[in-house]
Design an enzyme around this catalytic site. Structure first.
Site, mmCIF file in Angstrom:
data_model
loop_
_atom_site.group_PDB
_atom_site.id
_atom_site.type_symbol
_atom_site.label_atom_id
_atom_site.label_comp_id
_atom_site.label_asym_id
_atom_site.label_seq_id
_atom_site.Cartn_x
_atom_site.Cartn_y
_atom_site.Cartn_z
ATOM 1 N N GLU A 102 0.847 -1.203 0.000
ATOM 2 C CA GLU A 102 0.000 0.000 0.000
ATOM 3 C C GLU A 102 0.881 1.252 0.000
ATOM 4 O O GLU A 102 2.025 1.216 0.467
ATOM 5 C CB GLU A 102 -0.903 -0.072 1.248
ATOM 6 C CG GLU A 102 -1.854 1.068 1.483
ATOM 7 C CD GLU A 102 -2.885 1.287 0.388
ATOM 8 O OE1 GLU A 102 -2.466 1.625 -0.743
ATOM 9 O OE2 GLU A 102 -4.087 1.168 0.661
ATOM 10 N N ASP A 103 0.353 2.342 -0.545
ATOM 11 C CA ASP A 103 1.123 3.595 -0.542
ATOM 12 C C ASP A 103 1.108 4.260 0.826
ATOM 13 O O ASP A 103 2.142 4.667 1.340
ATOM 14 C CB ASP A 103 0.620 4.566 -1.631
ATOM 15 C CG ASP A 103 -0.878 4.865 -1.521
ATOM 16 O OD1 ASP A 103 -1.577 4.212 -0.724
ATOM 17 O OD2 ASP A 103 -1.348 5.770 -2.243
ATOM 18 N N ASP A 106 -3.766 5.807 6.260
ATOM 19 C CA ASP A 106 -4.197 7.084 6.836
ATOM 20 C C ASP A 106 -5.175 6.757 7.972
ATOM 21 O O ASP A 106 -4.742 6.496 9.092
ATOM 22 C CB ASP A 106 -4.823 7.886 5.683
ATOM 23 C CG ASP A 106 -5.249 9.280 6.047
ATOM 24 O OD1 ASP A 106 -4.765 9.833 7.033
ATOM 25 O OD2 ASP A 106 -6.093 9.860 5.324
ATOM 26 N N PHE A 155 -1.396 16.584 4.249
ATOM 27 C CA PHE A 155 -1.644 15.972 2.946
ATOM 28 C C PHE A 155 -0.384 16.035 2.088
ATOM 29 O O PHE A 155 0.284 17.061 2.013
ATOM 30 C CB PHE A 155 -2.796 16.698 2.236
ATOM 31 C CG PHE A 155 -3.251 15.973 1.014
ATOM 32 C CD1 PHE A 155 -4.033 14.839 1.104
ATOM 33 C CD2 PHE A 155 -2.855 16.414 -0.246
ATOM 34 C CE1 PHE A 155 -4.434 14.153 -0.026
ATOM 35 C CE2 PHE A 155 -3.260 15.732 -1.384
ATOM 36 C CZ PHE A 155 -4.044 14.602 -1.275
ATOM 37 N N ARG A 168 1.066 12.293 -9.245
ATOM 38 C CA ARG A 168 1.601 10.940 -9.022
ATOM 39 C C ARG A 168 2.984 10.758 -9.645
ATOM 40 O O ARG A 168 3.752 9.895 -9.251
ATOM 41 C CB ARG A 168 0.670 9.877 -9.627
ATOM 42 C CG ARG A 168 -0.702 9.795 -9.015
ATOM 43 C CD ARG A 168 -1.421 8.535 -9.494
ATOM 44 N NE ARG A 168 -2.851 8.558 -9.206
ATOM 45 C CZ ARG A 168 -3.392 8.199 -8.057
ATOM 46 N NH1 ARG A 168 -2.640 7.816 -7.058
ATOM 47 N NH2 ARG A 168 -4.708 8.226 -7.891
HETATM 48 P P1 IMP Z 1 -7.345 5.374 4.522
HETATM 49 O O1 IMP Z 1 -8.445 4.445 4.125
HETATM 50 O O2 IMP Z 1 -7.901 6.588 5.246
HETATM 51 O O3 IMP Z 1 -6.246 4.716 5.317
HETATM 52 O O4 IMP Z 1 -6.758 6.000 3.212
HETATM 53 C C1 IMP Z 1 -5.916 5.319 2.397
HETATM 54 C C2 IMP Z 1 -5.855 5.914 1.020
HETATM 55 O O5 IMP Z 1 -6.109 7.324 1.046
HETATM 56 C C3 IMP Z 1 -4.479 5.761 0.461
HETATM 57 O O6 IMP Z 1 -4.341 4.549 -0.228
HETATM 58 C C4 IMP Z 1 -4.349 6.967 -0.443
HETATM 59 O O7 IMP Z 1 -4.846 6.646 -1.715
HETATM 60 C C5 IMP Z 1 -5.237 8.015 0.182
HETATM 61 N N1 IMP Z 1 -4.458 8.997 0.975
HETATM 62 C C6 IMP Z 1 -4.366 9.092 2.316
HETATM 63 N N2 IMP Z 1 -3.582 10.111 2.706
HETATM 64 C C7 IMP Z 1 -3.161 10.697 1.555
HETATM 65 C C8 IMP Z 1 -2.282 11.837 1.280
HETATM 66 O O8 IMP Z 1 -1.737 12.518 2.163
HETATM 67 N N3 IMP Z 1 -2.079 12.107 -0.039
HETATM 68 C C9 IMP Z 1 -2.643 11.382 -1.055
HETATM 69 N N4 IMP Z 1 -3.455 10.332 -0.841
HETATM 70 C C10 IMP Z 1 -3.710 9.987 0.461
#
Ligand code: IMP
Length: 178
Positions: A102-103, A106, A155, A168
């Site tokens: 995963e990238d 959050d 962010f 990206r």
């Molecule tokens: P989560 O479900 O809240 O953990 O969010 C995960 C997804 O939100 C990641 O796979 C990203 O695609 C996106 N995301 C979360 N934080 C960022 C950020 O700071 N920049 C860009 N994308 C983010």
């Protein structure tokens, strides 16, 4: 320090490519050490993890396979709380060691949803490898096995991560101004 503009927001350099690649190499070393002999299937979560996945895979020297899923939960700079599965996994993972790539974790909701989907397919073990974690935003209890870097709540874009689809392509990671 470098500054970029994407739509209505300005971003400044936060993590240079060199630092990213050093940490990716460390994660690859840990995986090579831990998973040799377990024939893992890496499941990369598109779109955001494509650069991390490529750099990580190039540094793995154990027998392994890779597959991709596509999920989305973000609109603009915040999570919607709803996780959409846009492309699912077709591979048979029963009895298999799976590593989710995963990238960024959050809130952790995307990861939680993916874990539920994969657990239902009876894998032997599921591990998580992520480029980034925002520890202060985590809403769910997750065991994250491999983390390249922890970051604050701000962010960010670049190295696969986007703002509304853009950014990206940058090789460094940038943080939003104010
Ligand atoms: P989560 O479900 O809240 O953990 O969010 C995960 C997804 O939100 C990641 O796979 C990203 O695609 C996106 N995301 C979360 N934080 C960022 C950020 O700071 N920049 C860009 N994308 C983010």
């Amino acid at each position: 320090m470098d500054t970029i503009q994407i739509k209505d927001k300005r971003f400044t350099t936060f993590i240079p490519e060199e630092k990213i690649l050093t940490e990716v190499a460390r994660v690859a070393d840990e995986i090579n050490r831990d998973l040799s002999g377990s024939d893992p299937l890496f499941v990369s979560v598109l779109n955001g993890s494509f650069m991390f996945t490529a750099d990580l895979m190039k540094r793995l020297d154990i027998p392994c396979e890779i597959s991709f899923v596509k999920l989305a939960s973000y609109e603009g700079t915040s999570t919607t709380g709803r996780v959409k599965e846009l492309v699912g996994l077709n591979d048979d993972i029963s009895g298999r060691t799976v590593v989710i790539v995963e990238d960024i974790v959050d809130t952790g909701l995307t990861m939680q949803r993916l874990l539920e989907t994969l657990r239902a397919k009876n894998p032997k073990d599921i591990r998580i490898a992520t480029l980034l974690v925002k520890p202060d935003k985590l809403q769910v209890d997750l065991k994250i096995d491999y983390v390249a870097m922890n970051i604050p709540n701000d962010f960010i874009v670049g190295y696969g991560l986007d703002y509304d689809g853009y950014g990206r392509n940058f090789r460094d990671i940038y943080i939003v101004e104010d």
